[in-house]
Motif scaffolding. Structure first.
Motif, PDB file in Angstrom:
ATOM      1  N   SER A 381       0.687  -0.921   0.097  1.00  0.00           N
ATOM      2  CA  SER A 381      -0.128  -0.396  -0.063  1.00  0.00           C
ATOM      3  C   SER A 381       0.814   1.535  -0.315  1.00  0.00           C
ATOM      4  CB  SER A 381      -0.933   0.002   1.044  1.00  0.00           C
ATOM      5  OG  SER A 381      -0.189  -0.141   2.643  1.00  0.00           O
ATOM      6  N   HIS A 382       1.912   0.726   0.153  1.00  0.00           N
ATOM      7  CA  HIS A 382       3.250   2.273   0.426  1.00  0.00           C
ATOM      8  C   HIS A 382       3.174   2.936  -0.943  1.00  0.00           C
ATOM      9  CE1 HIS A 382       6.567   5.145   0.741  1.00  0.00           C
ATOM     10  NE2 HIS A 382       6.148   4.843   2.255  1.00  0.00           N
ATOM     11  N   LEU A 383       2.865   3.778  -0.978  1.00  0.00           N
ATOM     12  CA  LEU A 383       2.695   4.863  -3.000  1.00  0.00           C
ATOM     13  C   LEU A 383       4.214   4.419  -3.352  1.00  0.00           C
ATOM     14  CD1 LEU A 383       1.619   6.811  -4.239  1.00  0.00           C
ATOM     15  CD2 LEU A 383       3.268   8.539  -3.317  1.00  0.00           C
ATOM     16  N   ALA A 384       5.580   4.221  -2.928  1.00  0.00           N
ATOM     17  CA  ALA A 384       6.244   3.090  -3.922  1.00  0.00           C
ATOM     18  C   ALA A 384       6.314   2.292  -4.058  1.00  0.00           C
ATOM     19  CB  ALA A 384       7.815   3.702  -2.878  1.00  0.00           C
ATOM     20  N   PHE A 385       5.584   1.670  -4.306  1.00  0.00           N
ATOM     21  CA  PHE A 385       4.739   0.312  -4.610  1.00  0.00           C
ATOM     22  C   PHE A 385       3.451   0.324  -4.851  1.00  0.00           C
ATOM     23  CE2 PHE A 385       7.758  -0.671  -0.704  1.00  0.00           C
ATOM     24  CZ  PHE A 385       8.608  -0.528  -1.163  1.00  0.00           C
ATOM     25  N   ASN A 386       3.020   1.509  -5.411  1.00  0.00           N
ATOM     26  CA  ASN A 386       1.977   1.602  -6.159  1.00  0.00           C
ATOM     27  C   ASN A 386       2.235   2.122  -7.553  1.00  0.00           C
ATOM     28  OD1 ASN A 386      -0.236   2.805  -7.934  1.00  0.00           O
ATOM     29  ND2 ASN A 386      -1.186   3.715  -5.880  1.00  0.00           N
ATOM     30  N   PHE A 387       1.892   0.370  -8.500  1.00  0.00           N
ATOM     31  CA  PHE A 387       2.413   0.687 -10.471  1.00  0.00           C
ATOM     32  C   PHE A 387       2.058   0.852 -10.571  1.00  0.00           C
ATOM     33  CE2 PHE A 387       3.232  -1.085 -13.899  1.00  0.00           C
ATOM     34  CZ  PHE A 387       4.536  -2.160 -14.198  1.00  0.00           C
ATOM     35  N   ASP A 388       0.350   1.724 -10.247  1.00  0.00           N
ATOM     36  CA  ASP A 388      -0.496   2.712 -11.707  1.00  0.00           C
ATOM     37  C   ASP A 388       0.624   3.840 -11.674  1.00  0.00           C
ATOM     38  OD1 ASP A 388      -2.172   0.463 -11.942  1.00  0.00           O
ATOM     39  OD2 ASP A 388      -4.120   1.176 -10.717  1.00  0.00           O
ATOM     40  N   ALA A 389       1.407   4.652 -10.207  1.00  0.00           N
ATOM     41  CA  ALA A 389       1.809   5.430 -10.110  1.00  0.00           C
ATOM     42  C   ALA A 389       3.411   5.406 -10.298  1.00  0.00           C
ATOM     43  CB  ALA A 389       1.555   6.005  -8.684  1.00  0.00           C
ATOM     44  N   ALA A 390       3.739   4.421 -10.563  1.00  0.00           N
ATOM     45  CA  ALA A 390       5.145   4.480 -11.097  1.00  0.00           C
ATOM     46  C   ALA A 390       5.448   3.644 -12.892  1.00  0.00           C
ATOM     47  CB  ALA A 390       6.113   3.253 -10.167  1.00  0.00           C
ATOM     48  N   GLY A 391       4.144   3.107 -12.636  1.00  0.00           N
ATOM     49  CA  GLY A 391       4.177   2.807 -14.528  1.00  0.00           C
ATOM     50  C   GLY A 391       4.464   3.716 -15.325  1.00  0.00           C
ATOM     51  N   THR A 392       2.407   4.380 -14.919  1.00  0.00           N
ATOM     52  CA  THR A 392       1.965   6.500 -15.834  1.00  0.00           C
ATOM     53  C   THR A 392       3.156   6.655 -16.258  1.00  0.00           C
ATOM     54  OG1 THR A 392       0.351   5.761 -14.329  1.00  0.00           O
ATOM     55  CG2 THR A 392       1.024   7.837 -15.251  1.00  0.00           C
ATOM     56  N   ASN A 393       3.956   7.207 -14.805  1.00  0.00           N
ATOM     57  CA  ASN A 393       5.629   8.100 -14.383  1.00  0.00           C
ATOM     58  C   ASN A 393       6.603   7.528 -15.996  1.00  0.00           C
ATOM     59  OD1 ASN A 393       5.854  11.019 -14.012  1.00  0.00           O
ATOM     60  ND2 ASN A 393       7.689   9.633 -12.739  1.00  0.00           N
ATOM     61  N   TYR A 394       6.585   6.601 -15.447  1.00  0.00           N
ATOM     62  CA  TYR A 394       7.548   5.507 -16.643  1.00  0.00           C
ATOM     63  C   TYR A 394       7.105   6.015 -18.055  1.00  0.00           C
ATOM     64  CZ  TYR A 394      10.371   1.999 -19.212  1.00  0.00           C
ATOM     65  OH  TYR A 394      11.279   1.354 -19.939  1.00  0.00           O
ATOM     66  N   GLY A 395       5.676   5.298 -18.341  1.00  0.00           N
ATOM     67  CA  GLY A 395       6.011   5.472 -19.357  1.00  0.00           C
ATOM     68  C   GLY A 395       5.634   7.148 -20.140  1.00  0.00           C
ATOM     69  N   ARG A 396       4.859   7.596 -19.408  1.00  0.00           N
ATOM     70  CA  ARG A 396       5.157   8.985 -20.011  1.00  0.00           C
ATOM     71  C   ARG A 396       6.361   9.342 -20.217  1.00  0.00           C
ATOM     72  NH1 ARG A 396       1.259  13.348 -18.763  1.00  0.00           N
ATOM     73  NH2 ARG A 396       2.981  14.110 -18.762  1.00  0.00           N
ATOM     74  N   VAL A 397       7.213   9.209 -19.451  1.00  0.00           N
ATOM     75  CA  VAL A 397       8.296   9.678 -19.599  1.00  0.00           C
ATOM     76  C   VAL A 397       9.337   9.056 -21.294  1.00  0.00           C
ATOM     77  CG1 VAL A 397      11.142   9.250 -18.825  1.00  0.00           C
ATOM     78  CG2 VAL A 397       9.230  10.390 -17.991  1.00  0.00           C
ATOM     79  N   ALA A 398       9.025   7.793 -21.487  1.00  0.00           N
ATOM     80  CA  ALA A 398       8.987   6.552 -22.381  1.00  0.00           C
ATOM     81  C   ALA A 398       8.807   7.327 -23.792  1.00  0.00           C
ATOM     82  CB  ALA A 398       8.577   5.405 -22.419  1.00  0.00           C
ATOM     83  N   LEU A 399       7.687   7.725 -23.748  1.00  0.00           N
ATOM     84  CA  LEU A 399       6.904   8.740 -24.792  1.00  0.00           C
ATOM     85  C   LEU A 399       7.180   9.986 -24.955  1.00  0.00           C
ATOM     86  CD1 LEU A 399       3.464   6.748 -23.897  1.00  0.00           C
ATOM     87  CD2 LEU A 399       4.702   6.561 -25.867  1.00  0.00           C
ATOM     88  N   GLY A 400       7.930  10.519 -24.572  1.00  0.00           N
ATOM     89  CA  GLY A 400       8.947  11.978 -23.785  1.00  0.00           C
ATOM     90  C   GLY A 400       8.188  13.014 -24.079  1.00  0.00           C
ATOM     91  N   LEU A 401       7.086  12.799 -22.830  1.00  0.00           N
ATOM     92  CA  LEU A 401       6.023  13.256 -21.673  1.00  0.00           C
ATOM     93  C   LEU A 401       6.880  13.484 -20.666  1.00  0.00           C
ATOM     94  CD1 LEU A 401       2.571  11.942 -22.108  1.00  0.00           C
ATOM     95  CD2 LEU A 401       3.334  14.231 -23.227  1.00  0.00           C
ATOM     96  N   PRO A 402       7.071  15.362 -19.793  1.00  0.00           N
ATOM     97  CA  PRO A 402       8.187  15.414 -18.121  1.00  0.00           C
ATOM     98  C   PRO A 402       6.927  14.400 -17.427  1.00  0.00           C
ATOM     99  CG  PRO A 402       5.028  16.846 -19.266  1.00  0.00           C
ATOM    100  CD  PRO A 402       5.596  16.372 -20.578  1.00  0.00           C
ATOM    101  N   SER A 403       8.287  14.281 -16.823  1.00  0.00           N
ATOM    102  CA  SER A 403       8.174  13.432 -15.471  1.00  0.00           C
ATOM    103  C   SER A 403       7.064  14.282 -14.267  1.00  0.00           C
ATOM    104  CB  SER A 403       9.255  13.134 -14.962  1.00  0.00           C
ATOM    105  OG  SER A 403       9.480  12.680 -13.507  1.00  0.00           O
ATOM    106  N   GLU A 404       6.161  13.214 -14.000  1.00  0.00           N
ATOM    107  CA  GLU A 404       5.396  13.929 -13.348  1.00  0.00           C
ATOM    108  C   GLU A 404       5.605  14.170 -11.735  1.00  0.00           C
ATOM    109  OE1 GLU A 404       1.362  13.677 -14.738  1.00  0.00           O
ATOM    110  OE2 GLU A 404       1.544  12.253 -14.001  1.00  0.00           O
ATOM    111  N   ASN A 405       7.230  12.948 -11.379  1.00  0.00           N
ATOM    112  CA  ASN A 405       7.502  12.791  -9.903  1.00  0.00           C
ATOM    113  C   ASN A 405       8.527  14.039  -9.908  1.00  0.00           C
ATOM    114  OD1 ASN A 405       9.083  12.320  -7.904  1.00  0.00           O
ATOM    115  ND2 ASN A 405       8.271  10.264  -8.638  1.00  0.00           N
ATOM    116  N   LEU A 406       7.711  14.658  -8.934  1.00  0.00           N
ATOM    117  CA  LEU A 406       8.804  16.055  -8.690  1.00  0.00           C
ATOM    118  C   LEU A 406       9.852  15.819  -7.914  1.00  0.00           C
ATOM    119  CD1 LEU A 406       6.555  19.188  -8.739  1.00  0.00           C
ATOM    120  CD2 LEU A 406       7.486  17.991 -10.768  1.00  0.00           C
ATOM    121  N   THR A 407       9.944  14.834  -7.311  1.00  0.00           N
ATOM    122  CA  THR A 407      11.356  14.421  -6.390  1.00  0.00           C
ATOM    123  C   THR A 407      12.264  14.080  -7.487  1.00  0.00           C
ATOM    124  OG1 THR A 407      10.619  12.113  -5.727  1.00  0.00           O
ATOM    125  CG2 THR A 407       9.660  13.441  -4.549  1.00  0.00           C
ATOM    126  N   LEU A 408      12.532  13.226  -8.550  1.00  0.00           N
ATOM    127  CA  LEU A 408      12.791  12.580  -9.294  1.00  0.00           C
ATOM    128  C   LEU A 408      14.753  13.433  -9.820  1.00  0.00           C
ATOM    129  CD1 LEU A 408      11.542   9.787 -11.076  1.00  0.00           C
ATOM    130  CD2 LEU A 408      12.432   9.851  -8.973  1.00  0.00           C
TER     131      LEU A 408
END
Length: 408
Positions: A381-408
């Motif tokens: 249940s920890h946010l770090a292990f939410n694959f929907d969130a991590a996967g979405t951000n990975y997909g965004r970057v792979a598609l040339g879109l900006p990362s939504e995770n501002l801590t990276l």
């Protein structure tokens, strides 16, 4: 009780510190029987029992990533996964608190030397809690530092700690300055703990709320998230090891991923041990002879072994890259987050599979399986292990879109 553990000696990182690394991991594994025996007490207390906290201190486990210059072990980053894996085979709550609190010695090594001296100069064994929920806090600049207020959830192990790392957004009157994420190091006299931790899983972690009202925090007791993105940090002048140049929030999942790994391994070991000797309640068929039992063991073990490989490989490779002076780009950072979430999801899937395969036996509160199931899903249940969130951000970057995770 958990089984034989799954941290083979061959997996110890090579190099001059290999013997010391093996000793520390062996100490973690040696605690498994005691942690299993105390698991019910840990859940009842909703925090670490004093004897468990003492064991983690005496074994040196809390200080595995602390700089050698103040008496720490300064082991490779993968030690967090390996030691949490071992402890998690005894009790996931203990493993969770260990991993959290040990990782904060690593992070403190990146703060200013003044902040490090303020904590370790007084007591190198001092424990540091955290809550990295940035929107929970608001800070404003003041002469010589910041004024901080907020109400943070999930500060694991806070009752055992003298200090706390609290994440906040820094407010600015000038919109051109943008949003700054910063971490503030406070002594326990500057915050109030609210006893809120009544949870179904990870019950023994004491992950209570923390409240701060207009506390002044000197500049040197803070660090900007931008300074933790990889490469030299404010602490590099006294801690030149590449360990303290890793990108903190890219590797954030691996602080805790070993907890889910160890918990899943214990669940598998217990299931195998029972299946070897148990017969079906209804037809007395030996469970070990049933193809369904064999398939469940194969599937669960494959998920756990794959998760361990992903976690360890990413941690080892990240430190190797840091030693070469390389800072990963945003694509690599989002992959680390993706893999961290995916690997823990594999562990949770394995536990759920074995829980279902165990039939009515899984329902009894007197057994360990129900706790392993609850803890697996609490870890996940920890946010770090939410694959929907991590996967979405990975997909965004792979598609040339900006990362939504501002801590990276």
């Amino acid at each position: 009780m958990a089984g034989n553990g799954r941290i083979p000696d061959a997996d110890v990182p090579a190099g001059p510190g290999a013997d010391r690394y093996a000793v520390i991991v062996a100490r973690a594994r040696a605690l498994i029987p005691a942690l299993c025996e105390r698991a019910s007490k840990t859940e009842e207390l909703r925090r670490l029992p004093p004897e468990t906290e003492r064991d983690l201190h005496d074994s040196g486990l809390f200080r595995i990533l602390q700089p050698k210059r103040v008496g720490g072990s300064e082991l490779d980053y993968v030690a967090l996964v390996d030691c949490a894996d071992a402890l998690g085979q005894g009790d996931a709550s203990v493993s969770w608190n260990f991993a959290n609190l040990a990782s904060h010695h690593w992070m403190l090594g990146m703060f200013t030397p003044g902040a490090q001296n303020a904590v370790w100069g007084e007591d190198p064994n001092a424990l540091i809690a955290s809550s990295f929920v940035f929107p929970a806090g608001r800070a404003r600049k003041a002469d010589g530092g910041y004024v901080l207020s907020g109400h943070w959830p999930f500060s694991s192990g806070v009752e055992s700690c003298e200090w706390n790392m609290l994440a906040s957004i820094v407010a600015s009157d000038d919109e051109a300055d943008g949003i700054e994420y910063r971490i503030f190091l406070l002594n326990k006299r500057d915050y109030k703990v609210n006893d809120t931790w009544n949870a179904t899983g990870l019950r023994g972690t004491g992950s209570n709320d923390v409240r701060v009202t207009d506390a002044f925090v000197p500049e040197q007791m803070t660090v900007a998230v931008a300074d933790l993105a990889g490469g030299p940090t404010p602490g590099s002048i006294v801690n030149p090891n590449a360990l303290y140049a890793l990108p903190v929030f890219s590797l954030f999942p691996y602080v805790l991923s070993g907890v889910g790994l160890g918990n899943a391994q214990a669940c598998l070991d217990d299931y195998v041990e029972i299946a070897r000797h148990r017969a079906s309640t209804y037809n007395r068929a030996k469970l070990a002879d049933l193809q369904t039992t064999q398939i469940k063991i194969a599937e669960a073990s494959a998920k756990i072994d794959a998760a361990r490989l992903i976690m360890r490989t990413n941690c080892i490779d990240a430190l190797a890259e840091a030693r070469r002076g390389h800072v990963p780009d945003i694509a690599a950072k989002t992959r680390l987050r993706r893999d961290g979430a995916f690997s823990v999801n594999l562990c949770t899937d394995a536990v759920s599979l074995l829980f279902t395969a165990s039939g009515a036996r899984s329902l009894f509160t007197s057994g360990t399986l129900q706790r392993q199931f609850r803890d697996a899903h609490a870890v996940n249940s920890h946010l770090a292990f939410n694959f929907d969130a991590a996967g979405t951000n990975y997909g965004r970057v792979a598609l040339g879109l900006p990362s939504e995770n501002l801590t990276l």
